[in-house]
Design an enzyme around this catalytic site. Sequence first.
Site, PDB file in Angstrom:
ATOM      1  N   ASP A   1       2.065   2.521  -6.034  1.00 36.32           N
ATOM      2  CA  ASP A   1       1.621   1.938  -4.965  1.00 36.32           C
ATOM      3  C   ASP A   1       3.002   2.290  -3.702  1.00 36.32           C
ATOM      4  OD1 ASP A   1       2.910  -0.481  -3.630  1.00 36.32           O
ATOM      5  OD2 ASP A   1       3.712  -1.836  -4.953  1.00 36.32           O
ATOM      6  N   SER A  35       5.491   0.204  -1.880  1.00 41.89           N
ATOM      7  CA  SER A  35       6.800   0.063  -2.504  1.00 41.89           C
ATOM      8  C   SER A  35       7.468   1.360  -1.799  1.00 41.89           C
ATOM      9  CB  SER A  35       6.778  -0.261  -3.949  1.00 41.89           C
ATOM     10  OG  SER A  35       5.846  -2.016  -3.965  1.00 41.89           O
ATOM     11  N   ARG A  38      -0.254  -5.557  -6.938  1.00 45.43           N
ATOM     12  CA  ARG A  38       1.066  -5.475  -7.399  1.00 45.43           C
ATOM     13  C   ARG A  38       0.817  -5.168  -9.035  1.00 45.43           C
ATOM     14  NH1 ARG A  38       3.490  -5.587  -2.598  1.00 45.43           N
ATOM     15  NH2 ARG A  38       4.436  -4.047  -1.972  1.00 45.43           N
ATOM     16  N   TYR A  51       3.507 -12.752  -3.034  1.00 45.98           N
ATOM     17  CA  TYR A  51       3.872 -12.094  -0.734  1.00 45.98           C
ATOM     18  C   TYR A  51       4.139 -13.249  -0.620  1.00 45.98           C
ATOM     19  CZ  TYR A  51       1.658  -7.368  -1.560  1.00 45.98           C
ATOM     20  OH  TYR A  51       1.113  -6.733  -1.808  1.00 45.98           O
ATOM     21  N   GLN A  85       1.946   0.680 -10.563  1.00 46.10           N
ATOM     22  CA  GLN A  85       2.871   1.175  -9.564  1.00 46.10           C
ATOM     23  C   GLN A  85       3.869   2.400  -9.123  1.00 46.10           C
ATOM     24  OE1 GLN A  85       5.895  -0.973 -12.257  1.00 46.10           O
ATOM     25  NE2 GLN A  85       6.532  -2.612 -11.116  1.00 46.10           N
TER      26      GLN A  85
HETATM   27  P1  NAD Z   1       6.677  -7.465   1.994  1.00 45.27           P
HETATM   28  O1  NAD Z   1       6.972  -6.557   2.309  1.00 45.27           O
HETATM   29  O2  NAD Z   1       5.619  -8.239   2.029  1.00 45.27           O
HETATM   30  O3  NAD Z   1       7.855  -9.033   2.608  1.00 45.27           O
HETATM   31  C1  NAD Z   1       9.178  -8.399   2.272  1.00 45.27           C
HETATM   32  C2  NAD Z   1       9.808  -9.818   1.504  1.00 45.27           C
HETATM   33  O4  NAD Z   1      10.051 -10.885   3.136  1.00 45.27           O
HETATM   34  C3  NAD Z   1       9.215 -10.730   1.053  1.00 45.27           C
HETATM   35  O5  NAD Z   1      10.341 -11.079   0.174  1.00 45.27           O
HETATM   36  C4  NAD Z   1       9.019 -12.467   1.610  1.00 45.27           C
HETATM   37  O6  NAD Z   1       9.153 -13.310   0.348  1.00 45.27           O
HETATM   38  C5  NAD Z   1      10.264 -12.383   2.245  1.00 45.27           C
HETATM   39  N1  NAD Z   1       9.616 -13.064   4.031  1.00 45.27           N
HETATM   40  C6  NAD Z   1       9.170 -13.265   4.111  1.00 45.27           C
HETATM   41  N2  NAD Z   1       8.824 -14.838   4.879  1.00 45.27           N
HETATM   42  C7  NAD Z   1      10.004 -14.774   4.932  1.00 45.27           C
HETATM   43  C8  NAD Z   1      10.200 -16.088   5.538  1.00 45.27           C
HETATM   44  N3  NAD Z   1      10.474 -16.433   6.621  1.00 45.27           N
HETATM   45  N4  NAD Z   1      11.503 -16.114   5.809  1.00 45.27           N
HETATM   46  C9  NAD Z   1      12.248 -15.398   4.874  1.00 45.27           C
HETATM   47  N5  NAD Z   1      12.043 -13.698   4.200  1.00 45.27           N
HETATM   48  C10 NAD Z   1      10.806 -14.287   4.281  1.00 45.27           C
HETATM   49  O7  NAD Z   1       6.991  -8.118   0.448  1.00 45.27           O
HETATM   50  P2  NAD Z   1       7.594  -7.291  -0.335  1.00 45.27           P
HETATM   51  O8  NAD Z   1       8.475  -5.522  -0.555  1.00 45.27           O
HETATM   52  O9  NAD Z   1       5.557  -6.767  -0.515  1.00 45.27           O
HETATM   53  O10 NAD Z   1       7.604  -7.562  -1.909  1.00 45.27           O
HETATM   54  C11 NAD Z   1       6.951  -9.087  -2.671  1.00 45.27           C
HETATM   55  C12 NAD Z   1       7.547  -9.553  -4.195  1.00 45.27           C
HETATM   56  O11 NAD Z   1       6.422  -8.442  -4.565  1.00 45.27           O
HETATM   57  C13 NAD Z   1       8.708  -8.886  -4.673  1.00 45.27           C
HETATM   58  O12 NAD Z   1       8.620  -9.824  -5.369  1.00 45.27           O
HETATM   59  C14 NAD Z   1       8.228  -7.575  -5.243  1.00 45.27           C
HETATM   60  O13 NAD Z   1       9.485  -7.244  -6.727  1.00 45.27           O
HETATM   61  C15 NAD Z   1       6.682  -7.740  -5.658  1.00 45.27           C
HETATM   62  N6  NAD Z   1       6.581  -6.370  -6.174  1.00 45.27           N
HETATM   63  C16 NAD Z   1       6.076  -6.164  -7.297  1.00 45.27           C
HETATM   64  C17 NAD Z   1       5.396  -5.183  -7.846  1.00 45.27           C
HETATM   65  C18 NAD Z   1       4.949  -4.641  -8.595  1.00 45.27           C
HETATM   66  O14 NAD Z   1       5.210  -5.595  -9.692  1.00 45.27           O
HETATM   67  N7  NAD Z   1       4.233  -3.795  -9.059  1.00 45.27           N
HETATM   68  C19 NAD Z   1       5.096  -3.628  -6.699  1.00 45.27           C
HETATM   69  C20 NAD Z   1       5.792  -4.074  -5.400  1.00 45.27           C
HETATM   70  C21 NAD Z   1       6.157  -4.973  -5.210  1.00 45.27           C
END
Ligand code: NAD
Length: 378
Positions: free
Chosen positions: A130, A133, A122, A228, A127
């Site tokens: 990805d 995402s 990430r 994550y 991006q």
């Molecule tokens: P994910 O699909 O792994 O998980 C979804 C969400 O579930 C996450 O926000 C996680 O914190 C939450 N979660 C996990 N266990 C939990 C629990 N027990 N109770 C409540 N919530 C819980 O996550 P994602 O959608 O892939 O995104 C993760 C992070 O990565 C986010 O901050 C997102 O903004 C970031 N991200 C960054 C980039 C980048 O910089 N290129 C790209 C995509 C996502």
Amino acid sequence: MRLAVLKERLPGETRVAAVPDSIKKLKALGLDVVIEAGAGERASVSDAALREAGAEIAPDAASALKGAGIVFTVQPPGDEILAQIERGALLVGTLGAMGNQERVQAYAKAGIDACSMELLPRITRAQSMDVLSSQANLAGYRAVIEAAEAFPRGFAMMMTAAGTVPPARVFVVGAGVAGLQAIATARRLGAIVSATDVRPAAKEEIKSLGATFVGVEDEESKAQTGAYAKEMSAEFRAKQAALIAETVAKNDIVICTALVMGRKAPTIVTADAVAKMRMGSVIVDIAADAGGNCEATVPGERIVTENGVIVLGHRNWPSRIGVAASTLYARNLSTFLTGFWDKEAGRPKLPADDDIVKGVLLTRDGAVVHPNFQPQAA
Ligand code: NAD
């Protein structure tokens, strides 16, 4: 060089790994794009449209794969297809490497250089490639649309001469990419939205979308500073369960999106909490592929609980919005290939010291190269 795209074999999969827009980009690299007949049909892309964009249509998988140096896929190819991919070919897709060491070994044995795109780091540079995402974003949107369809009341407050219908109350579990899109979509439809997450960074993001944050804030959640979430302790889970049960009972719709990379999805909405919901309430569990966040979820099914709560546990949510999902997925893959294209050689070049390559490349020249998937030392 030939690039092949096949019809996806997994039941329920509607996506395709190349669409007219991405084919044009691939052709611009000098590639001959060959697509198995009918590959785009379930994503509303006809063979004629693919041909018009410059692709050759092959009658079957074997003829599409013949001489192909690159293969794009959505789902991991089955054994039969794997056996037909030429040695030395580059395979790019969501290859499901996590927790599937045998599969990774099979790519090495087949002499295929395999890139598992769900392992993409990430980082900013990655991006636009990805796939997690792009697909999660659409899944979050679709979850709310399907919740609205199943919910027998309506989302927005309606003030009529006959009286007022209150807005729906929507609670989103997990505020990553899918959850944030679910919040935004539910808000656009007029619902009152709240959400929970364990990462402190998510709190501000939830609030910035006009939703209320609900969550346990303690030392353990403060330590969740990575991109994550990590698995939470039993003590945290007990505190969270009590708060969530109380919150769920006050809501009409619950959208579950919480995931922990490489593990079973955390159970957050208990059967007891579901039992306290009103009849006609809806739970959409897009974490169902990883087991689900809700105890009442039956992965792959729509069920109605004894107290009349509708639980949508369908798998593969991006496939439920296959046209948009294919467009973005295909773009992610063509951007990846373009980023690693050696113009002079007319072929991809994947430098071993590049962070993106280190993240996604499982196998090269018949060996497993990814540190996380090395065969156990004997
Ligand atoms: P994910 O699909 O792994 O998980 C979804 C969400 O579930 C996450 O926000 C996680 O914190 C939450 N979660 C996990 N266990 C939990 C629990 N027990 N109770 C409540 N919530 C819980 O996550 P994602 O959608 O892939 O995104 C993760 C992070 O990565 C986010 O901050 C997102 O903004 C970031 N991200 C960054 C980039 C980048 O910089 N290129 C790209 C995509 C996502």
